[in-house]
Structure formats: C-alpha cells, structure tokens
Design a protein around this motif. Structure first.
Motif, PDB file in Angstrom:
ATOM      1  N   ARG A  42       0.842  -1.203   0.000  1.00  0.00           N
ATOM      2  CA  ARG A  42       0.000   0.000   0.000  1.00  0.00           C
ATOM      3  C   ARG A  42       0.875   1.251   0.000  1.00  0.00           C
ATOM      4  N   PRO A  43       0.740   2.144  -0.987  1.00  0.00           N
ATOM      5  CA  PRO A  43       1.502   3.397  -0.970  1.00  0.00           C
ATOM      6  C   PRO A  43       0.968   4.328   0.113  1.00  0.00           C
ATOM      7  N   VAL A  44       1.860   4.836   0.954  1.00  0.00           N
ATOM      8  CA  VAL A  44       1.447   5.680   2.076  1.00  0.00           C
ATOM      9  C   VAL A  44       2.295   6.941   2.110  1.00  0.00           C
ATOM     10  N   THR A  45       1.777   7.959   2.781  1.00  0.00           N
ATOM     11  CA  THR A  45       2.546   9.163   3.050  1.00  0.00           C
ATOM     12  C   THR A  45       2.199   9.640   4.453  1.00  0.00           C
ATOM     13  N   ARG A  46       3.213  10.053   5.210  1.00  0.00           N
ATOM     14  CA  ARG A  46       3.011  10.531   6.573  1.00  0.00           C
ATOM     15  C   ARG A  46       3.769  11.849   6.713  1.00  0.00           C
ATOM     16  N   LEU A  47       3.039  12.900   7.045  1.00  0.00           N
ATOM     17  CA  LEU A  47       3.608  14.238   7.077  1.00  0.00           C
ATOM     18  C   LEU A  47       3.335  14.885   8.425  1.00  0.00           C
ATOM     19  N   THR A  48       4.176  15.870   8.768  1.00  0.00           N
ATOM     20  CA  THR A  48       3.999  16.593  10.013  1.00  0.00           C
ATOM     21  C   THR A  48       4.405  18.045   9.818  1.00  0.00           C
ATOM     22  N   ALA A  49       3.817  18.933  10.601  1.00  0.00           N
ATOM     23  CA  ALA A  49       4.315  20.303  10.659  1.00  0.00           C
ATOM     24  C   ALA A  49       5.674  20.276  11.337  1.00  0.00           C
ATOM     25  N   ASP A  50       6.629  21.036  10.821  1.00  0.00           N
ATOM     26  CA  ASP A  50       7.989  20.930  11.343  1.00  0.00           C
ATOM     27  C   ASP A  50       8.114  21.387  12.788  1.00  0.00           C
ATOM     28  N   GLY A  54       1.083  19.410  14.254  1.00  0.00           N
ATOM     29  CA  GLY A  54       0.052  18.650  13.549  1.00  0.00           C
ATOM     30  C   GLY A  54       0.665  17.573  12.685  1.00  0.00           C
ATOM     31  N   LEU A  55      -0.168  16.627  12.270  1.00  0.00           N
ATOM     32  CA  LEU A  55       0.297  15.555  11.393  1.00  0.00           C
ATOM     33  C   LEU A  55      -0.853  15.048  10.533  1.00  0.00           C
ATOM     34  N   VAL A  56      -0.500  14.335   9.476  1.00  0.00           N
ATOM     35  CA  VAL A  56      -1.496  13.729   8.599  1.00  0.00           C
ATOM     36  C   VAL A  56      -0.953  12.417   8.062  1.00  0.00           C
ATOM     37  N   PHE A  57      -1.798  11.387   8.056  1.00  0.00           N
ATOM     38  CA  PHE A  57      -1.488  10.095   7.454  1.00  0.00           C
ATOM     39  C   PHE A  57      -2.405   9.923   6.246  1.00  0.00           C
ATOM     40  N   ALA A  58      -1.852   9.514   5.127  1.00  0.00           N
ATOM     41  CA  ALA A  58      -2.646   9.316   3.918  1.00  0.00           C
ATOM     42  C   ALA A  58      -2.129   8.104   3.159  1.00  0.00           C
ATOM     43  N   SER A  59      -2.975   7.552   2.291  1.00  0.00           N
ATOM     44  CA  SER A  59      -2.587   6.354   1.552  1.00  0.00           C
ATOM     45  C   SER A  59      -3.451   6.200   0.318  1.00  0.00           C
ATOM     46  N   ILE A  60      -3.030   5.268  -0.554  1.00  0.00           N
ATOM     47  CA  ILE A  60      -3.768   4.935  -1.770  1.00  0.00           C
ATOM     48  C   ILE A  60      -4.603   3.686  -1.513  1.00  0.00           C
ATOM     49  N   ASN A  61      -5.833   3.707  -2.005  1.00  0.00           N
ATOM     50  CA  ASN A  61      -6.738   2.580  -1.847  1.00  0.00           C
ATOM     51  C   ASN A  61      -6.145   1.315  -2.451  1.00  0.00           C
ATOM     52  N   ASP A  62      -6.316   0.186  -1.747  1.00  0.00           N
ATOM     53  CA  ASP A  62      -5.730  -1.069  -2.215  1.00  0.00           C
ATOM     54  C   ASP A  62      -6.347  -1.549  -3.518  1.00  0.00           C
ATOM     55  N   GLU A  94      -1.374  16.791  -2.397  1.00  0.00           N
ATOM     56  CA  GLU A  94      -0.301  16.838  -3.400  1.00  0.00           C
ATOM     57  C   GLU A  94       0.461  15.527  -3.456  1.00  0.00           C
ATOM     58  N   ARG A  95       0.755  14.952  -2.302  1.00  0.00           N
ATOM     59  CA  ARG A  95       1.464  13.673  -2.274  1.00  0.00           C
ATOM     60  C   ARG A  95       0.608  12.570  -2.888  1.00  0.00           C
ATOM     61  N   LEU A  96      -0.669  12.558  -2.578  1.00  0.00           N
ATOM     62  CA  LEU A  96      -1.559  11.535  -3.136  1.00  0.00           C
ATOM     63  C   LEU A  96      -1.679  11.692  -4.651  1.00  0.00           C
ATOM     64  N   ALA A  97      -1.736  12.936  -5.117  1.00  0.00           N
ATOM     65  CA  ALA A  97      -1.778  13.168  -6.561  1.00  0.00           C
ATOM     66  C   ALA A  97      -0.509  12.635  -7.225  1.00  0.00           C
ATOM     67  N   ASP A  98       0.635  12.857  -6.579  1.00  0.00           N
ATOM     68  CA  ASP A  98       1.895  12.333  -7.110  1.00  0.00           C
ATOM     69  C   ASP A  98       1.885  10.803  -7.175  1.00  0.00           C
ATOM     70  N   LEU A  99       1.111  10.174  -6.290  1.00  0.00           N
ATOM     71  CA  LEU A  99       1.009   8.715  -6.271  1.00  0.00           C
ATOM     72  C   LEU A  99      -0.065   8.191  -7.230  1.00  0.00           C
ATOM     73  N   GLY A 100      -0.736   9.106  -7.928  1.00  0.00           N
ATOM     74  CA  GLY A 100      -1.708   8.690  -8.932  1.00  0.00           C
ATOM     75  C   GLY A 100      -3.167   8.909  -8.574  1.00  0.00           C
ATOM     76  N   ALA A 101      -3.440   9.475  -7.417  1.00  0.00           N
ATOM     77  CA  ALA A 101      -4.830   9.676  -7.007  1.00  0.00           C
ATOM     78  C   ALA A 101      -5.486  10.766  -7.840  1.00  0.00           C
ATOM     79  N   GLU A 102      -6.727  10.537  -8.202  1.00  0.00           N
ATOM     80  CA  GLU A 102      -7.528  11.524  -8.917  1.00  0.00           C
ATOM     81  C   GLU A 102      -8.620  12.107  -8.037  1.00  0.00           C
TER      82      GLU A 102
END
Length: 289
Positions: A42-50, A54-62, A94-102
């Motif tokens: 599963r492609p995932v991305t995990r980001l945080t404010a420096d 705050g933080l965010v977890f996101a991923s692409i549907n299987d 933006e990260r999800l779009a880079d992974l192919g999400a529409e």
C-alpha cells in the motif's frame, strides 16, 4: 513547513494531545502504530508540521489506485484555526496526486484504518473539509456494546449449537485463507492481525472439520469488534450470535466495559443479540483533485 514524519513516538504524543474524544486519545499510540503498518504494497505518506503541531497520514486505496485516503489528520488544540490543518491537508493531497490519485476521501482505507470517516463530534475537522471543497458522500456508524450486560440466552444458544454438532473454537492459522475464499483479502488481513496482536482474537464455528463462520476483535483497535461473517450454507443457525458473544466476553475479560462494533451492520442483528446501540456517526467526504 510540512515535512515527512519519521518519529512515530512523537506522533503518539501529538495524537494524545490532539484527539478530543477520550476513547480515541486512550488508543493514540496504538493508532499511530497501526496506520504505520498497513497491508504490504500500500503506498502511504506521513507528514507533520515541522514545529510538531500537527500531522497527517494518507494512503492509496488497495483496490482503486486512483482513490486516495486522508486517514488521520490531527492538530494540537492550542494552534487550531491558524492554518495548520489546511496546510497539512493540501500537502497530503499533493502527495496523493503524485502517487496517482484523482480523488481523495477523508476516511478510513480498510482493512487497516482508524475510523470510517470523520466522527461528527470532531467539528473542526468537518469545518476544514467543507472549506477545502470536500462534499459529503457517505455516512457510516459504529454501535456500542455494553460489556457489563450479560445475556441470559448466551449459554442456551451455545448449548443448542453444540447439540447440532457445531463447536466454537479459537481460530487457527487456516482461518485467514478460509475468510479470503468468501470475503476477500481485506477481511482476511484483519483476521491475520487478530491472530498476531496482543489484545486481539478470533473465533470460528466448526462442524465436522468445516468452518461455518468467524468473528474477530482488536484487529485495528483493541476496543473494536469485527469483522464477522457466516458462510452462506450456515445462515440461520445462530452461529453469529455465539461468535459475537465469545469475542465480547474476551474484551470484557481484558478490562473493557464497552466495545465498539466498527462500521456496523446489520443494525437489527447487533441490537437484538447484545443490545448494542447506535452511537458514533461518521461523515465521509470526497473531493476530485
């Protein structure tokens, strides 16, 4: 500035502070660890404010590589309404779009998820979704089982099953493959987790060596029940009620007073079997990128 999140221990601390509902804050560390170990591939991305606010977890549907999920977004209460959440959401998109999400869904990416969607009591998250151009596309709910209640029918139902040759046993290593053959990879993955994790478990109903049904708990969160399924050939035998009560009994023995039946359905079954009530309501929002 938004950067990649590498330290899960800091994520757990932030979530403990940011999750306003006590039932979520109590499982903050587990939530971070659970979302950090999704199904393989599963492609995932995990980001945080420096600054760690705050933080965010996101991923692409299987199943659909064009669908992205924002699974968790949290901002510390003292810095809300300062644009932190909006910046995190934009970065995740933006990260999800880079992974192919529409398109992006604000909600769980089963079988590994924290919530079905946004609990309606998290009002700032609902406001953020609306401001960011998301539209409400679905509603999900949990049901709450009061584990202090004891069913007078439980022993009788188990005895009736045993009289027909059906035994309820702890699940074995072959159970995930059986679940996969009927319900697919998602539930099979959850059953695998329930067999491997502390505070989790799974039971099967068996007759003459044939599995007739299963029920699991703790696969994603210790206080949550599910999934559960009965083979088509065994429907109507009452297998589900017995399996459900076995799992809830384990959760009660583990010190819980209530259990959440996640993404619950059918409502009537759980209400009748264990007097479960509708409680947590989740709104699922979607946006085209």
């Amino acid at each position: 500035m938004i950067v990649d999140l590498d330290d899960l221990s800091s994520a757990a601390d932030l979530l403990t502070r940011a999750l306003d509902l006590p039932e979520d804050a109590a499982e903050a560390g587990m939530l971070a660890g659970r979302l950090a170990a999704p199904p393989a591939g599963r492609p995932v991305t995990r980001l945080t404010a420096d600054d760690g606010t705050g933080l965010v977890f996101a991923s692409i549907n299987d199943a659909d590589p064009r669908l992205g999920h924002v699974e968790l977004l949290a901002v510390r209460p003292e810095v809300r309404r300062r644009g932190v959440g909006a910046a995190l959401l934009r970065a995740a998109e933006e990260r999800l779009a880079d992974l192919g999400a529409e398109r992006v869904r604000l909600g769980g990416n089963p079988p590994c998820y924290a919530w079905p969607g946004i609990d309606v009591r998290y009002t700032p998250a609902v406001c953020l979704a609306r401001r960011a151009g998301y539209r409400l596309t679905d509603t999900a709910w949990n049901m709450t089982a009061d584990l202090t209640l004891r069913s007078a029918e439980a022993a009788r139902d188990e005895a009736r099953l045993e009289a027909t040759g059906v035994k309820v046993l702890p699940a074995g290593g072959d159970t995930p493959d059986w679940v996969r053959s009927i319900w697919g990879d998602g539930w099979a993955w959850e059953v695998e987790q329930s067999l491997d994790r502390g505070g989790a478990g799974c039971y099967v109903a068996v007759r003459d060596g044939e599995i007739l049904g299963f029920a699991a708990y703790g696969a994603n969160r210790p206080s949550w029940f599910g999934p559960m399924g009965t083979a088509p050939a065994a429907e109507g035998l009452g297998v589900g009620r017995v399996l459900l009560r076995r799992c809830l009994a384990d959760q009660r023995a583990g010190g819980l007073t209530t259990a959440q039946i996640g993404w619950a359905g059918p409502i009537g079954f759980y209400s009748k079997a264990v007097a479960a009530r509708l409680e947590r309501i989740f709104w699922i929002y979607t946006k085209a990128l």
